[in-house]
Design a protein around this motif. Structure first.
Motif, PDB file in Angstrom:
ATOM      1  N   MET A 148     -27.219   6.996 -18.307  1.00  0.00           N
ATOM      2  CA  MET A 148     -25.890   6.565 -18.725  1.00  0.00           C
ATOM      3  C   MET A 148     -24.976   6.431 -17.509  1.00  0.00           C
ATOM      4  O   MET A 148     -25.249   6.993 -16.449  1.00  0.00           O
ATOM      5  CB  MET A 148     -25.293   7.562 -19.725  1.00  0.00           C
ATOM      6  N   ILE A 149     -23.882   5.709 -17.688  1.00  0.00           N
ATOM      7  CA  ILE A 149     -22.900   5.574 -16.625  1.00  0.00           C
ATOM      8  C   ILE A 149     -21.959   6.768 -16.688  1.00  0.00           C
ATOM      9  O   ILE A 149     -21.413   7.097 -17.735  1.00  0.00           O
ATOM     10  CB  ILE A 149     -22.091   4.274 -16.777  1.00  0.00           C
ATOM     11  N   LYS A 150     -21.769   7.423 -15.548  1.00  0.00           N
ATOM     12  CA  LYS A 150     -20.887   8.593 -15.474  1.00  0.00           C
ATOM     13  C   LYS A 150     -19.498   8.232 -14.956  1.00  0.00           C
ATOM     14  O   LYS A 150     -18.499   8.763 -15.407  1.00  0.00           O
ATOM     15  CB  LYS A 150     -21.503   9.639 -14.536  1.00  0.00           C
ATOM     16  N   ARG A 151     -19.465   7.342 -13.966  1.00  0.00           N
ATOM     17  CA  ARG A 151     -18.208   7.075 -13.288  1.00  0.00           C
ATOM     18  C   ARG A 151     -18.217   5.667 -12.707  1.00  0.00           C
ATOM     19  O   ARG A 151     -19.257   5.154 -12.314  1.00  0.00           O
ATOM     20  CB  ARG A 151     -18.019   8.107 -12.170  1.00  0.00           C
ATOM     21  N   LEU A 152     -17.036   5.062 -12.670  1.00  0.00           N
ATOM     22  CA  LEU A 152     -16.883   3.729 -12.087  1.00  0.00           C
ATOM     23  C   LEU A 152     -15.630   3.716 -11.218  1.00  0.00           C
ATOM     24  O   LEU A 152     -14.557   4.137 -11.652  1.00  0.00           O
ATOM     25  CB  LEU A 152     -16.755   2.680 -13.189  1.00  0.00           C
ATOM     26  N   LYS A 153     -15.778   3.255  -9.981  1.00  0.00           N
ATOM     27  CA  LYS A 153     -14.645   3.139  -9.064  1.00  0.00           C
ATOM     28  C   LYS A 153     -14.603   1.712  -8.544  1.00  0.00           C
ATOM     29  O   LYS A 153     -15.620   1.188  -8.088  1.00  0.00           O
ATOM     30  CB  LYS A 153     -14.805   4.125  -7.906  1.00  0.00           C
ATOM     31  N   VAL A 154     -13.431   1.083  -8.615  1.00  0.00           N
ATOM     32  CA  VAL A 154     -13.312  -0.339  -8.298  1.00  0.00           C
ATOM     33  C   VAL A 154     -12.120  -0.580  -7.383  1.00  0.00           C
ATOM     34  O   VAL A 154     -11.040  -0.011  -7.591  1.00  0.00           O
ATOM     35  CB  VAL A 154     -13.141  -1.180  -9.586  1.00  0.00           C
ATOM     36  N   LYS A 155     -12.293  -1.448  -6.402  1.00  0.00           N
ATOM     37  CA  LYS A 155     -11.193  -1.897  -5.550  1.00  0.00           C
ATOM     38  C   LYS A 155     -11.195  -3.416  -5.471  1.00  0.00           C
ATOM     39  O   LYS A 155     -12.227  -4.031  -5.218  1.00  0.00           O
ATOM     40  CB  LYS A 155     -11.314  -1.307  -4.139  1.00  0.00           C
ATOM     41  N   PHE A 182     -10.934  -5.920  -7.641  1.00  0.00           N
ATOM     42  CA  PHE A 182     -11.683  -6.766  -8.580  1.00  0.00           C
ATOM     43  C   PHE A 182     -10.731  -7.200  -9.687  1.00  0.00           C
ATOM     44  O   PHE A 182     -10.267  -6.372 -10.477  1.00  0.00           O
ATOM     45  CB  PHE A 182     -12.878  -6.023  -9.159  1.00  0.00           C
ATOM     46  N   ARG A 183     -10.408  -8.484  -9.702  1.00  0.00           N
ATOM     47  CA  ARG A 183      -9.451  -9.046 -10.663  1.00  0.00           C
ATOM     48  C   ARG A 183      -8.138  -8.242 -10.632  1.00  0.00           C
ATOM     49  O   ARG A 183      -7.519  -8.123  -9.590  1.00  0.00           O
ATOM     50  CB  ARG A 183     -10.076  -9.116 -12.053  1.00  0.00           C
ATOM     51  N   SER A 184      -7.738  -7.641 -11.778  1.00  0.00           N
ATOM     52  CA  SER A 184      -6.470  -6.910 -11.806  1.00  0.00           C
ATOM     53  C   SER A 184      -6.618  -5.454 -11.370  1.00  0.00           C
ATOM     54  O   SER A 184      -5.635  -4.713 -11.328  1.00  0.00           O
ATOM     55  CB  SER A 184      -5.887  -6.938 -13.230  1.00  0.00           C
ATOM     56  N   LEU A 185      -7.833  -5.039 -11.037  1.00  0.00           N
ATOM     57  CA  LEU A 185      -8.096  -3.642 -10.684  1.00  0.00           C
ATOM     58  C   LEU A 185      -8.020  -3.474  -9.168  1.00  0.00           C
ATOM     59  O   LEU A 185      -9.000  -3.644  -8.451  1.00  0.00           O
ATOM     60  CB  LEU A 185      -9.485  -3.227 -11.206  1.00  0.00           C
ATOM     61  N   LYS A 186      -6.831  -3.107  -8.690  1.00  0.00           N
ATOM     62  CA  LYS A 186      -6.630  -2.973  -7.247  1.00  0.00           C
ATOM     63  C   LYS A 186      -7.308  -1.720  -6.700  1.00  0.00           C
ATOM     64  O   LYS A 186      -8.014  -1.760  -5.703  1.00  0.00           O
ATOM     65  CB  LYS A 186      -5.133  -2.950  -6.911  1.00  0.00           C
ATOM     66  N   ASP A 187      -7.074  -0.594  -7.347  1.00  0.00           N
ATOM     67  CA  ASP A 187      -7.698   0.668  -6.937  1.00  0.00           C
ATOM     68  C   ASP A 187      -7.815   1.519  -8.196  1.00  0.00           C
ATOM     69  O   ASP A 187      -6.874   2.197  -8.601  1.00  0.00           O
ATOM     70  CB  ASP A 187      -6.842   1.367  -5.875  1.00  0.00           C
ATOM     71  N   PHE A 188      -8.967   1.489  -8.821  1.00  0.00           N
ATOM     72  CA  PHE A 188      -9.126   2.015 -10.178  1.00  0.00           C
ATOM     73  C   PHE A 188     -10.374   2.876 -10.263  1.00  0.00           C
ATOM     74  O   PHE A 188     -11.405   2.566  -9.675  1.00  0.00           O
ATOM     75  CB  PHE A 188      -9.226   0.851 -11.170  1.00  0.00           C
ATOM     76  N   GLU A 189     -10.264   3.986 -11.010  1.00  0.00           N
ATOM     77  CA  GLU A 189     -11.425   4.849 -11.224  1.00  0.00           C
ATOM     78  C   GLU A 189     -11.402   5.376 -12.642  1.00  0.00           C
ATOM     79  O   GLU A 189     -10.343   5.706 -13.186  1.00  0.00           O
ATOM     80  CB  GLU A 189     -11.430   6.013 -10.225  1.00  0.00           C
ATOM     81  N   ILE A 190     -12.562   5.458 -13.262  1.00  0.00           N
ATOM     82  CA  ILE A 190     -12.668   5.927 -14.646  1.00  0.00           C
ATOM     83  C   ILE A 190     -13.979   6.684 -14.819  1.00  0.00           C
ATOM     84  O   ILE A 190     -14.992   6.353 -14.198  1.00  0.00           O
ATOM     85  CB  ILE A 190     -12.599   4.739 -15.640  1.00  0.00           C
ATOM     86  N   GLU A 191     -13.942   7.729 -15.645  1.00  0.00           N
ATOM     87  CA  GLU A 191     -15.148   8.477 -15.990  1.00  0.00           C
ATOM     88  C   GLU A 191     -15.562   8.099 -17.408  1.00  0.00           C
ATOM     89  O   GLU A 191     -14.719   7.868 -18.276  1.00  0.00           O
ATOM     90  CB  GLU A 191     -14.888   9.980 -15.898  1.00  0.00           C
ATOM     91  N   PHE A 192     -16.871   8.071 -17.631  1.00  0.00           N
ATOM     92  CA  PHE A 192     -17.394   7.690 -18.932  1.00  0.00           C
ATOM     93  C   PHE A 192     -18.166   8.843 -19.569  1.00  0.00           C
ATOM     94  O   PHE A 192     -18.745   9.684 -18.879  1.00  0.00           O
ATOM     95  CB  PHE A 192     -18.348   6.491 -18.805  1.00  0.00           C
TER      96      PHE A 192
END
Length: 409
Positions: free
Chosen positions: A1-8, A10-20
């Motif tokens: 499974m996906i635990k965590r996603l960190k994005v810089k 990408f589209r409207s996600l300038k510096d974003f992190e989320i846990e799943f």
């Protein structure tokens, strides 16, 4: 499974992190980035199955994907997966950095049974599918062969190295599935009735009739289970029949109030959508990662919370992720009388759901001054109507914290 996603960037996600977690609900109004979070996952999956140029071309080019259209910025994505393979727990942290459609950095960190194994640098996997794609990668094929053999444990000891573990990660990425169900695409006849053994559902479920025909022929138990679940939620549905006429296939249903089967064009969008969701969840297998965009479209909120769906979701070995509209729109589905008064059967189409909720609550409480509070009242309505996934999902907790800070200010 996906635990965590960190994005810089990408589209409207300038510096974003989320846990799943195992079950996730992404809540927010239009244009708040829900679809972009889902698209990041799709973007990663495509990177392991298609060329990088085509991946960006589908999205309008690099300038349309990078935050703010600034081509000087690099897109960076880090995603953490975990899985159990042959009685060992694996954790993978994959990082890819892209500049103007060129991969400038790509690494994979691997942990096995809580012990750091190592890092594979300079992968050159993303956008280069012949190297990692499920169909072509020899390491992935070797793992698939071993899984089917009777000597898995013995042979696995001889392949305990970075590349083979990387192949396990490649398999996980390829198990990400993004669905956006469009009933109007499902209702017409499907132009071919040839059933391939490895047939899977399209991302918009356009081939639902053909897929159900395959199940009726190859997995009768699952097919009957899908019919049972749908009939358990919508009493009027007595039977489902994928029917072949010439070279075409039609999805037909029988209403218990009539003596004949009806073509899908005569069936409501909600019923077709619900059948699609049930078919996806019921036929998914571990370690599938299933994402739905706006599942409330065409379906009454109470139907998504039917006991049959809740039980299946609770027992599922798959990971589910939903992107949905603002919570008030969803909660309106709990109040049939309010929607009837508003002359609108689709909660998500109500222009001012908060006003309707306040009006109804004032009537119940006999308090003309009552003001709806997202935190206390939203949670209470969800609990009273057994929409507890809002309270327990990680995304709702983050949503709640943001609102709490807003209220404190």
């Amino acid at each position: 499974m996906i635990k965590r996603l960190k994005v810089k960037n990408f589209r409207s996600l300038k510096d974003f992190e989320i846990e799943f977690g195992k079950f996730n609900v992404l809540i927010g109004r239009n244009n708040t980035g829900k679809s972009n979070i889902i698209d990041v996952l799709n973007f990663i999956r495509e990177g392991f199955t298609d060329m990088i140029g085509r991946i960006f071309a589908r999205r309008g080019g690099y300038k349309e994907v990078v935050f703010g259209g600034d081509e000087e910025n690099d897109i960076e994505i880090e995603v953490e997966f975990e899985t159990n393979f042959l009685n060992s727990n694996y954790n993978f942290v994959y990082n890819v950095q892209i500049s103007n459609e060129l991969v400038v950095k790509e690494t994979l960190k691997i942990t096995k049974n809580n012990e750091f194994v190592g890092e594979i640098p300079d992968l050159r996997w993303f956008g280069n599918p012949p190297y990692i794609c499920m169909e072509k990668n020899p390491d992935v094929k070797r793992i698939q062969t071993l899984i089917k053999s009777c000597e898995i444990e013995k042979k696995f000891k001889t392949m305990d190295n970075g590349i083979d573990r990387g192949a396990i990660f490649g398999m996980l990425v390829c198990k990400i599935h993004i669905y956006s169900i469009i009933p109007q695409n499902i209702k017409p006849e499907y132009p071919e009735a040839f059933v391939d053994k490895y047939l899977t559902l399209d991302e918009d479920c356009k081939n639902l009739a053909l897929f159900l025909l395959k199940l009726s022929q190859q997995d009768k138990k699952k097919f009957e289970r899908i019919k049972e679940l749908l009939s358990g939620i919508i009493d009027e549905i007595e039977d489902i029949s994928p029917t072949i006429e010439g070279k075409r296939i039609y999805l037909m249903m029988k209403d218990k109030n009539f003596d004949k089967y009806f073509y899908a064009e005569s069936i409501s969008d909600g019923t077709i959508s619900l059948l699609s969701y049930i078919s996806i969840i019921e036929t998914s297998e571990k370690p599938d990662i299933i994402c739905f965009e706006e599942p409330e479209n065409f379906i009454h909120a109470r139907l998504l919370e039917a006991e049959e769906i809740k039980e299946r979701r609770k027992d599922a070995s798959i990971e589910l992720c939903f992107a949905t509209q603002e919570i008030e729109s969803w909660l309106l589905g709990c109040y049939e009388e309010v929607l009837k008064e508003a002359k609108n059967e689709e909660p998500d189409n109500v222009e001012d759901p908060v006003a309707l909720l306040e009006k109804h609550e004032r009537k119940i409480r006999k308090d003309k001054n009552f003001r709806y509070n997202k935190i206390s009242d939203g949670k209470r309505i969800a609990q009273n109507n057994e929409l507890k996934h809002f309270e327990h999902s990680a995304s709702f907790k983050r949503f709640e914290k943001i609102l709490q800070k807003f209220n404190n200010n």
